[in-house]
Design a protein around this motif. Structure first.
Motif, PDB file in Angstrom:
ATOM      1  N   THR A 377       0.853  -1.188   0.000  1.00 42.62           N
ATOM      2  CA  THR A 377       0.000   0.000   0.000  1.00 42.62           C
ATOM      3  C   THR A 377       0.890   1.239   0.000  1.00 42.62           C
ATOM      4  O   THR A 377       2.077   1.184   0.355  1.00 42.62           O
ATOM      5  N   TYR A 378       0.322   2.343  -0.406  1.00 43.45           N
ATOM      6  CA  TYR A 378       1.022   3.632  -0.334  1.00 43.45           C
ATOM      7  C   TYR A 378      -0.011   4.719  -0.114  1.00 43.45           C
ATOM      8  O   TYR A 378      -0.980   4.840  -0.868  1.00 43.45           O
ATOM      9  N   VAL A 379       0.179   5.495   0.945  1.00 49.74           N
ATOM     10  CA  VAL A 379      -0.709   6.622   1.241  1.00 49.74           C
ATOM     11  C   VAL A 379       0.153   7.820   1.593  1.00 49.74           C
ATOM     12  O   VAL A 379       0.991   7.750   2.502  1.00 49.74           O
ATOM     13  N   ASN A 380      -0.037   8.897   0.883  1.00 49.93           N
ATOM     14  CA  ASN A 380       0.615  10.162   1.206  1.00 49.93           C
ATOM     15  C   ASN A 380      -0.481  11.180   1.473  1.00 49.93           C
ATOM     16  O   ASN A 380      -1.235  11.555   0.572  1.00 49.93           O
ATOM     17  N   SER A 381      -0.606  11.596   2.723  1.00 47.62           N
ATOM     18  CA  SER A 381      -1.696  12.489   3.127  1.00 47.62           C
ATOM     19  C   SER A 381      -1.468  13.944   2.727  1.00 47.62           C
ATOM     20  O   SER A 381      -2.355  14.779   2.912  1.00 47.62           O
TER      21      SER A 381
END
Length: 660
Positions: A377-381
């Motif tokens: 997964t990859y999440v950049n807020s």
């Protein structure tokens, strides 16, 4: 007899086992169970500790760009304050541009967004047609709550759902997605179902928590209507209800992963006749964690922890086909009861409730046990690192390559329909980490190769994640960078030297070639070629781990060669077409000087609608075949064919597999 307790979704399952197999499985009605011999309990009792990835009661709010393009329920009058009844407003958002129940919405997907808040409802939320996404802002952030004493929800004999996906044409309820939210059932709603779910080919319930007030609720997540699957249930927690999860019918093989079931009153998970693949399941219950009730029901369990229990119950109660690996129970009389036999032990490294099938005696009596990697997964807020694909008109594609080259790490398509009329090949640099479609579709012109093609050649250790495209995206995997395909419909090709490939809840209707040294990890893969004979997966010297595949058509499902290793863990092979002498005959599975282990089910309706050869294995120039006429069942409990030296494990006990 196991009684499944009331009308509507509940049935009684008589379990009978014929000792005589027919001349050919396709000459009988689908689903008639046949015994495959004795259960196999392997000697190695070492169980690997499992780290459970489960839904939590509350997560930080999901960050979405303002221009996501989805319908916001607050734009239709929903308030989400936990006081106002929002049923009518939410239903209006679901009905917008979907008033005709007979219209085909495949190319007109919809996505409805529920910002953080508590939305009170007193009736079922439902919609017309396929291809709908309900997107919340996170577990514990977006809450849909059925009010106490809701009209029509208190009769267990006439169950009623809070959310109900449609059954479209029987098996055309494509791309139904429910994500990132909590569903709560209030008090005095004994007949309530949290989610009544049907999805076909692809569709998921993911990152969802379903709970019921004490004594309330019938089923948390119910797949009792015709015909659930293939679909993915992942990172789902169910608290309360009579049953946490229910599956029925013979088709089409749901896949479940990272499941938590707590405080159910009758069973954590109940399966009638379906074929389920389950990994990483945790149950905290005083009742059976898993009940496989029908003689032709099939369940695969990889890594299960079952706590609580009762002295007169087993954690897994099986009347059908069961494969269990790395399961641990505490508080129960045993981990497994199969038929009338209580299998000794509170933990099992590997258990097969039928005889293991081999073509060569030197093959090991265990599955291949390939290493399992989680889907990245990859999440950049930081929304400053996001870039939107925008068009000046329908069919404008000029901004695509500049956007990829902009340095933004997350590229997104606001929800909608796009047109790439001509072949459009763009190169994805290593700076791009994630490409999100928000359930968009990409239409194309008639030319071969038209549409959007993402070419991946730049090396990187960081995976490229491509997700949430209904259809229209082609992948050219030419570089060593890992690629992740999630929640969509894709066309995939690879070249030698391609990096690892992860597939999760996706349709990939093209040949998937696993290159030498490449790894494939696939969870809920739909790969069909109904009118042709294309091979679905060609493992050319790599490692292919597949949990949950569904196919249609006559071609080979997995062809393993060049020393490759392939492990299939469910679920459904559906040939559909007739296999006659005037047509080329392809085995369902082929292994040439390679290694494989296979667990799967077949759906066969009518004479000559099954592969004549189930498995073809060649070692050192000698070819052996397992014919369908020799199997006498539509369930393959475990086939093993190892070419490399493997230490055989002598079965500790052969326990009679008894059906009543």
């Amino acid at each position: 007899m196991i009684l499944y307790r009331t009308k509507g979704i509940w049935k009684s399952h008589e379990n009978a086992c014929s000792t005589a197999a027919p001349a050919h499985p396709s000459n009988r009605e689908n689903g008639d169970p046949f015994c495959l011999g004795s259960a196999t309990l392997l000697t190695d009792t070492t169980v690997t500790p499992t780290t459970h990835v489960t839904a939590q009661n509350t997560l930080p709010p999901l960050v979405l760009p303002i221009e996501h393009g989805m319908r916001d329920v607050k734009g239709y009058g929903a308030v989400g304050d936990g006081v106002q009844n929002d049923t009518a407003a939410i239903q209006q958002a679901l009905d917008d541009a979907r008033s005709d129940p007979d219209l085909d919405y495949y190319g007109r997907p919809a996505a409805v967004y529920f910002p953080a808040g508590t939305y009170l409802v007193d009736d079922t939320l439902a919609w017309n047609g396929c291809c709908m996404t309900l997107q919340g802002q996170g577990i514990g952030q977006t809450i849909i709550r059925l009010v106490d004493n809701a009209p029509g929800f208190n009769d267990p004999d006439n169950p009623k759902a809070v959310i109900s996906t449609p059954t479209v044409g029987g098996n055309r309820s494509f791309r139904q997605n429910i994500a990132d939210m909590t569903i709560e059932v209030g008090a005095n709603n004994r007949g309530a179902i949290g989610i009544s779910y049907v999805a076909n080919n692809s569709g998921s319930v993911r990152d969802v928590h379903i709970s019921a007030a004490p004594g309330s609720g019938l089923v948390g997540l119910s797949m009792h209507r015709e015909w659930p699957g293939p679909c993915l249930i992942t990172r789902v927690q169910v608290d309360g209800f009579d049953y946490g999860i229910v599956a029925e019918h013979r088709e089409y093989g749901p896949t479940l992963e990272h499941i938590t079931l707590r405080h159910q009153r009758i069973a954590g998970l109940y399966n009638g006749s379906n074929t389920l693949a389950i990994r990483n399941i945790e149950s905290i219950n005083q009742v059976p964690a898993i009940t496989n009730a029908a003689g032709n029901g099939s369940i695969i369990v990889l890594s299960g922890t079952f706590r609580g229990g009762a002295a007169d119950e087993s954690a897994i109660v099986n009347q059908g086909y069961l494969y269990a690996r790395n399961v641990v129970a505490s508080g129960y009389q045993s981990a497994i009861q199969s038929g009338d036999t209580v299998v000794p032990g509170m933990s099992h490294a590997e258990y097969v409730a039928s005889a293991i099938v081999r073509l060569f005696d030197e093959s090991a009596e265990r599955s291949l046990h390939l290493p399992i990697a989680e889907t990245p997964t990859y999440v950049n807020s930081d929304l400053n690192t996001w870039g939107a694909f925008t068009t000046r008109w329908y069919g404008d594609t000029a901004a695509m390559q500049p956007l990829l080259d902009s340095g933004k790490s997350t590229i997104y398509f606001p929800h909608g329909a796009y047109l790439f009329f001509r072949p459009t090949v763009v190169t994805v640099p290593a700076t791009v980490r994630r490409i999100i479609g928000y359930s968009s579709v990409i239409n194309r012109g008639p030319d071969d190769g038209a549409g959007l093609t993402l070419h991946i050649e730049e090396g990187s250790d960081e995976p490229l994640i491509i997700e949430q495209f209904g259809y229209g995206v082609r992948i050219q995997h030419a570089g060593a960078r890992p690629v992740v395909l999630k929640y969509g419909n894709y066309h995939y090709t690879s070249e030698p030297g391609a990096g690892d490939l992860y597939i999760e809840d996706s349709e990939v209707h093209s040949l998937i070639e696993v290159q030498p040294g490449q790894h494939l990890w696939a969870r809920q893969l739909n790969n069909e070629d109904l009118g042709g004979t294309r091979t679905r997966i060609l493992n050319n010297g790599g490692a292919a781990w597949v949990m949950g595949i569904k196919t249609e058509g006559a071609g080979t499902v997995i062809d393993t060669r060049n020393g490759g290793r392939s492990e299939l863990l469910g679920t459904l092979i559906y040939p559909v077409v007739e296999f006659t002498d005037d047509k080329p005959q392809y085995p369902a599975f082929v292994s040439t000087d390679s290694s494989m282990s296979l667990i799967y089910s077949l759906s066969v309706y009518g004479e000559l609608r099954n592969y004549m050869v189930q498995i073809e294995e060649t070692r050192n120039g000698e070819t052996r075949r397992l014919m369908s006429s020799e199997v006498g069942t539509l369930r393959m409990p475990l086939f093993v064919g190892f070419s490399e030296p493997v230490q055989n494990q002598t079965p500790q006990a052969y326990l009679p597999f008894i059906r009543r």
